[in-house]
Design an enzyme around this catalytic site. Structure first.
Site, PDB file in Angstrom:
ATOM      1  N   SER A   1      15.916   3.652  10.147  1.00  0.00           N
ATOM      2  CA  SER A   1      16.161   3.191   8.770  1.00  0.00           C
ATOM      3  C   SER A   1      15.515   4.157   7.776  1.00  0.00           C
ATOM      4  O   SER A   1      16.069   4.442   6.717  1.00  0.00           O
ATOM      5  CB  SER A   1      15.566   1.797   8.561  1.00  0.00           C
TER       6      SER A   1
ATOM      7  N   LYS B   1       9.887  -8.797   4.568  1.00  0.00           N
ATOM      8  CA  LYS B   1      10.893  -9.418   5.442  1.00  0.00           C
ATOM      9  C   LYS B   1      11.633 -10.475   4.650  1.00  0.00           C
ATOM     10  O   LYS B   1      11.083 -11.059   3.709  1.00  0.00           O
ATOM     11  CB  LYS B   1      10.222 -10.082   6.656  1.00  0.00           C
TER      12      LYS B   1
ATOM     13  N   LYS C   1       9.533  -2.499   3.309  1.00  0.00           N
ATOM     14  CA  LYS C   1      10.712  -2.462   4.173  1.00  0.00           C
ATOM     15  C   LYS C   1      10.685  -3.609   5.156  1.00  0.00           C
ATOM     16  O   LYS C   1       9.631  -3.976   5.656  1.00  0.00           O
ATOM     17  CB  LYS C   1      10.663  -1.122   4.941  1.00  0.00           C
TER      18      LYS C   1
ATOM     19  N   HIS D   1       0.843  -1.205   0.000  1.00  0.00           N
ATOM     20  CA  HIS D   1       0.000   0.000   0.000  1.00  0.00           C
ATOM     21  C   HIS D   1       0.874   1.249   0.000  1.00  0.00           C
ATOM     22  O   HIS D   1       0.441   2.329  -0.377  1.00  0.00           O
ATOM     23  CB  HIS D   1      -0.942   0.003   1.206  1.00  0.00           C
TER      24      HIS D   1
ATOM     25  N   LYS E   1       3.775  -2.171  11.815  1.00  0.00           N
ATOM     26  CA  LYS E   1       4.747  -1.330  12.530  1.00  0.00           C
ATOM     27  C   LYS E   1       4.949  -0.007  11.802  1.00  0.00           C
ATOM     28  O   LYS E   1       4.891   1.060  12.401  1.00  0.00           O
ATOM     29  CB  LYS E   1       6.073  -2.102  12.589  1.00  0.00           C
TER      30      LYS E   1
END
Ligand code: NAD
Length: 476
Positions: A366, A109, A73, A68, A97
């Protein structure tokens, strides 16, 4: 990895059931909920690397949970237990998160089934470069589409190899360095990334302690100083969280659990000394300033104020939840409490600061690193000295107007302009405070009607709502 009880669902099922618990309290169509719940895609790769005179085959994964927002990440984990279920659960948690802490990324991931301790550095480099090659050629590593970071078993070194591999395959991409975060400074990293997840844990706990209602809900007295803490895992996250809480907030770290058992000292362990010992001796077993307990899992049940699991998932499960003896669990690891255990602990009145919030410091910094890479300039470089000159002028003016000297002990702090590390910490603190505020507002508001409301469900509701809004805006 499933929980300690064989009847317990898998990690992914556990994340999904916590998701469902939130959706039940939302006005969301079943179709949209399902779209958000599932992983969009999971790529499995098996590749060979010639090592030690033979070809060794490795299995790796990269799962994309939600696009979305792009890039997506999420870290890359090196562990023997890595599997598709785990990678998909972790990718889903990344989606929630990022949404919770307002980092404009989707969730992803990766993982490689490998025990990094089994390989020499040059071997790990060849394995990592080959894995990265496989992902890069499918755009599963790419500055605008998919940006990995460190996770369990990986760190700055692996990220530097990945960045270099991407650059070799995309020599004219001026934004190549933004293809991965958690890099060393000299390879495009940012100050404060290594400590970020542990620092975020500290900022999250500090924020919890600023709210008397929340302390009351946990049955805790105010003030962090002297609070007894047990930490599982003295890796990147556990070490930094423990170090900062001990050195800056005067907490007492009474036990640390590692892969070779636990070390206990009711008077408090010195984290810096213990970390040095673990680096030199490979574990906590021979640490001289504490009692060794072979059965590390048992120490999770030790009485303490704050329990910080910072290693593996599903360590607090149906098998031990009713014996957990703490007031606050801070999920520094991803998924350390299974859905079944979550229910037991809620009924016991234990407050859980959920993973998607507690360990969001890593992805937050990050994000700052990615922005830095795309802007090709260090934060603070343009304005720092100008800020200092203005502050000097204010001091001069004040001294002229009052005829008095500015207090010398305040002068340096007042004058010095913000450097990159200061700005990163400030941005992280702001993010952790803001996200906690949103979570706790919903938690307390809902408690009036819904006695079963908790921080985790509030976090899920906020995240799912934001993802749903993005999908709706995209016209889905
Ligand atoms: P790490 O590899 O640096 O550290 C993990 C530590 O756990 C190691 O010291 C290891 O020896 C220890 N350990 C392994 N098995 C254990 C066991 N059975 N009992 C106790 N300790 C054990 O990993 P990390 O980066 O600190 O990640 C830890 C957790 O935090 C993971 O769940 C990860 O997904 C999560 N996390 C990490 C980051 C990050 O920035 N590194 C960000 C968000 C979440």
């Amino acid at each position: 990895m499933s929980g300690g009880n064989t009847n317990e669902p898998s990690f992914r099922e556990s994340v999904n059931s916590l998701f469902d618990r939130a959706v039940q309290r939302m006005d969301l169509s079943e179709g949209l909920a399902e779209k958000i719940r599932v992983a969009n895609s999971t790529y499995t790769v098996r590749f060979g690397v010639k090592l030690r005179g033979d070809i060794k085959t490795f299995t790796g994964y990269r799962s994309v949970h939600s696009e979305h927002a792009e890039p997506v990440k999420g870290g890359i984990r090196y562990a023997l237990a890595v599997n598709q279920d785990e990678v998909e659960a972790l990718a889903a948690l990344m989606t929630y998160k990022c949404a919770l802490v307002e980092v404009p990324f989707g969730g992803s991931k990766g993982g490689l089934c490998i025990n990094p301790r089994d390989w020499e550095t040059d071997e790990l480099e060849r394995i990592t470069r080959r894995f990265a090659f496989e992902l890069i050629k499918r755009d599963l590593i790419n500055p605008s589409q998919n940006v990995p970071a460190p996770d369990m078993g990986t760190g700055e070194q692996e990220m530097a190899w990945i960045a270099d591999q991407y650059h070799r395959m995309n020599t004219t991409d001026i934004d190549a360095r933004a293809c991965v975060t958690g890099k060393p400074l000299n390879a495009g990293g940012i100050r404060g990334r290594v400590e970020a997840t542990g620092r975020g844990v500290q900022y999250g706990i500090r924020e919890f302690f600023r709210h008397p209602d929340d302390l009351k809900a946990a049955g805790m007295s105010k003030g962090l100083a002297g609070k007894k803490i047990v930490i599982q895992g003295l890796g990147n996250v556990g070490y930094h969280a423990g170090k900062f809480l001990q050195e800056e907030d005067d907490c007492k770290i009474i036990a640390v659990i590692e892969h070779d058992g636990a070390v206990i000292n009711e008077n408090g362990l010195d984290i810096e000394t213990l970390k040095k010992h673990v680096s030199e001796h490979g574990g906590v077993a021979t640490f001289p300033h504490g009692k060794h307990e072979k059965d590390g899992a048992k120490v999770l049940e030790m009485e303490c104020d704050i329990l910080i699991p910072a290693a593996l998932e599903s360590v607090i499960n149906l098998g031990n939840a009713d014996r957990i003896n703490t007031k606050l669990i801070v999920e520094a690891a991803n998924g350390p409490v299974t859905a079944g255990a979550d229910e037991i602990l809620r009924k016991k009145g234990v407050i859980i600061m959920p993973d998607m919030y507690a360990n969001a410091g890593g992805v937050t910094v990050s994000y700052f690193e990615w922005v830095k890479n795309l802007s090709h300039i260090r934060f603070g470089r343009m304005q720092r000295r100008q800020e200092e000159a203005r502050q000097e002028m204010i001091i001069e003016a004040l001294e002229k107007m009052t005829g008095q000297n500015f207090p010398p002990e305040l002068r340096n702090a007042f004058v010095s302009g913000a450097d990159e590390l200061t700005l990163v910490r400030s941005g992280l603190d702001d993010t952790m405070r803001g996200a906690y505020g949103n979570m706790r507002d919903l938690w307390h508001q809902s408690l009036k009607k819904d006695k079963d409301m908790d921080l985790r469900t509030a976090a899920y509701i906020i995240s799912i709502q934001r993802v749903a809004d993005s999908y709706r805006a995209l016209g889905l």
